[in-house]
Design an enzyme around this catalytic site. Structure first.
Site, short mmCIF file in Angstrom:
data_model
loop_
_atom_site.label_atom_id
_atom_site.label_comp_id
_atom_site.label_asym_id
_atom_site.label_seq_id
_atom_site.Cartn_x
_atom_site.Cartn_y
_atom_site.Cartn_z
N MET A 1 0.83 -1.21 0.00
CA MET A 1 0.00 0.00 0.00
C MET A 1 0.87 1.26 0.00
O MET A 1 0.70 2.14 -0.82
CB MET A 1 -0.90 0.03 1.25
CG MET A 1 -2.06 -0.93 1.22
SD MET A 1 -3.20 -0.57 2.61
CE MET A 1 -2.69 -1.81 3.78
N ILE B 1 7.66 -2.14 2.57
CA ILE B 1 6.82 -3.32 2.39
C ILE B 1 7.41 -4.50 3.18
O ILE B 1 8.47 -5.02 2.84
CB ILE B 1 6.66 -3.69 0.89
CG1 ILE B 1 6.18 -2.47 0.09
CG2 ILE B 1 5.70 -4.87 0.75
CD1 ILE B 1 4.92 -1.78 0.63
N GLU C 1 -6.07 -5.98 11.03
CA GLU C 1 -4.63 -5.72 11.05
C GLU C 1 -4.26 -4.95 12.33
O GLU C 1 -3.26 -5.26 12.99
CB GLU C 1 -4.23 -4.91 9.81
CG GLU C 1 -2.75 -4.59 9.77
CD GLU C 1 -2.35 -3.81 8.51
OE1 GLU C 1 -1.24 -3.24 8.53
OE2 GLU C 1 -3.11 -3.78 7.53
N GLU D 1 -1.59 9.04 15.54
CA GLU D 1 -2.33 10.26 15.19
C GLU D 1 -3.53 9.94 14.30
O GLU D 1 -4.62 10.49 14.48
CB GLU D 1 -1.38 11.26 14.49
CG GLU D 1 -0.28 11.80 15.39
CD GLU D 1 0.84 10.81 15.71
OE1 GLU D 1 1.53 11.01 16.72
OE2 GLU D 1 1.01 9.82 14.96
#
Length: 384
Positions: A131, A163, A247, A372
């Site tokens: 991603m 990654i 996740e 955040e």
């Protein structure tokens, strides 16, 4: 907190926990230092984990799996690796089980299942998800890697970074832009090892998680068959967002277990280590600090177990996962930091596990969505 007082797991889960613990002793402990030095866990870890039944629990029996759709088994793998302090190896398997696995199980057609599930479940095939890009970070809508349809193929161009499993991966789920629509313009394509134009950049040197291969990936006119698309074109953003809570919960489970592990090892140390003629654990400051840390970790454990129970019933929300992820990962960093302090100068030495617990912990508040971003998700849900 002992696992016996925990309501989220039953006798079958605790039996499986013993399997994971003996796997750690025989297949991880002897090799972990070597993997850390090499900057890569050996591919045999995946194959052995597959043989021991630690991968892809929900894979149907027809494709070589156990067909058990109960995420708690996955959580136990995350927990035991986290508690033992094997963060690099644990993350490698968590990516297969908790991150890439769901895309392969939920979004594949029968042909794709046949091609990929047996290998992912046996550990012969290693998965990764791509991603993040050099310029985007947590912003999925900012993805610039492009895939242009050309007959029965997509022509893929772009670069990804940070990654995990990047060097070991055989199957990479790539988020690519197929149109300019901010949310309906992303599509997920599975890029396979050896496709012309698919190149791995360097294995990135990191502060911690040295045994985890984190890489740059480059795609130059890679021709990806349409048969390698996951789900419909333009559904990528929604597919990614749907899996993020799992996740994040996986990272939270690991965080609390890692905090428990480093705390347990520090308790042993402060009882043995003498200063001014007494064990350092007997000083009021040490006693109060350890009382605080134990309390906070126990409280976090109860909330995370609650979230695991919710997720096992399919009821976990994105907001609950965000709360679990930011709180437990910040706690893990704080616990590792305080435990290192209690070790004094020895805590700064690589040979003491606490130094690695400290450096391995630091990424937890960043990947999978930064603290955040988690607070942003929660704040928006509050109507702010």
């Amino acid at each position: 907190m002992s696992s016996h007082s925990r309501e989220v797991y039953d006798a079958d889960h605790e039996l499986f926990r013993q399997t994971v613990q003996s796997f750690l002793k025989s297949e991880v402990a002897p090799y972990d230092d070597e993997w850390e030095k090499r900057g890569l866990v050996d591919r045999s870890l995946f194959r052995k984990a597959g043989e021991a039944g630690l991968l892809m629990f929900a894979t149907p029996e027809a494709y070589g799996g156990a067909g058990i759709d109960d995420w708690r088994f996955s959580a136990i793998v995350d927990e035991e690796f986290g508690r033992a302090g094997y963060a690099s190896a644990g993350l490698s398997l968590a990516l297969q089980n908790d991150v890439v696995g769901p895309y392969m199980l939920d979004l594949t057609d029968d042909d794709q299942k046949e091609r990929w599930l047996p290998g992912m479940t046996s550990g012969e095939l290693v998965g990764a998800i791509a991603m993040t890009e050099p310029g985007t970070g947590s912003d999925l809508a900012g993805i610039a890697t492009r895939a242009v349809r050309d007959g029965d193929h997509y022509v893929l161009n772009g670069s990804k970074t940070f990654i995990s499993n990047g060097q070991n991966a055989d199957l990479v789920v790539v988020a690519a832009r197929t149109s300019d629509d901010k949310h309906r313009g992303l599509t997920l394509l599975v890029v396979e090892r050896g496709m012309p134009g698919f190149e791995r950049g360097r294995n990135l040197e990191k502060l911690g998680l040295h045994g985890q291969d984190t890489s740059e990936l480059h795609f130059t006119n890679v021709r990806v068959p349409v048969a390698n698309r996951l789900g419909d074109e333009g559904r990528g953003f929604f597919q990614l967002v749907r899996n993020l809570p799992q996740e994040r919960l996986s990272l939270a489970v690991t965080a609390v277990s890692a905090a428990e592990g480093v705390l347990a090892r520090t308790m042993e140390y402060v009882k043995e280590r003498q200063a001014f003629g007494q064990p350092i654990g007997t000083f009021q400051h040490s006693r109060f600090l350890l009382a605080e840390l134990h309390t906070e970790v126990d409280i976090a454990r109860v909330f995370i177990d609650h979230c695991v129970g919710l997720h096992a019933r399919g009821e976990l929300t994105a907001v609950q996962a965000a709360k679990a992820k930011w709180w437990s990962s910040e706690l893990q960093v704080r616990v590792a930091d305080r435990c290192l302090q209690l070790h004094g100068g020895y805590g700064y030495m690589r040979e003491y596990p606490v130094s690695r617990a400290y450096t391995d912990a630091r990424i937890q508040t960043i990947y999978g969505g930064t603290t955040e971003i988690m607070k942003e998700i929660i704040g928006r849900d509050l109507g702010l």
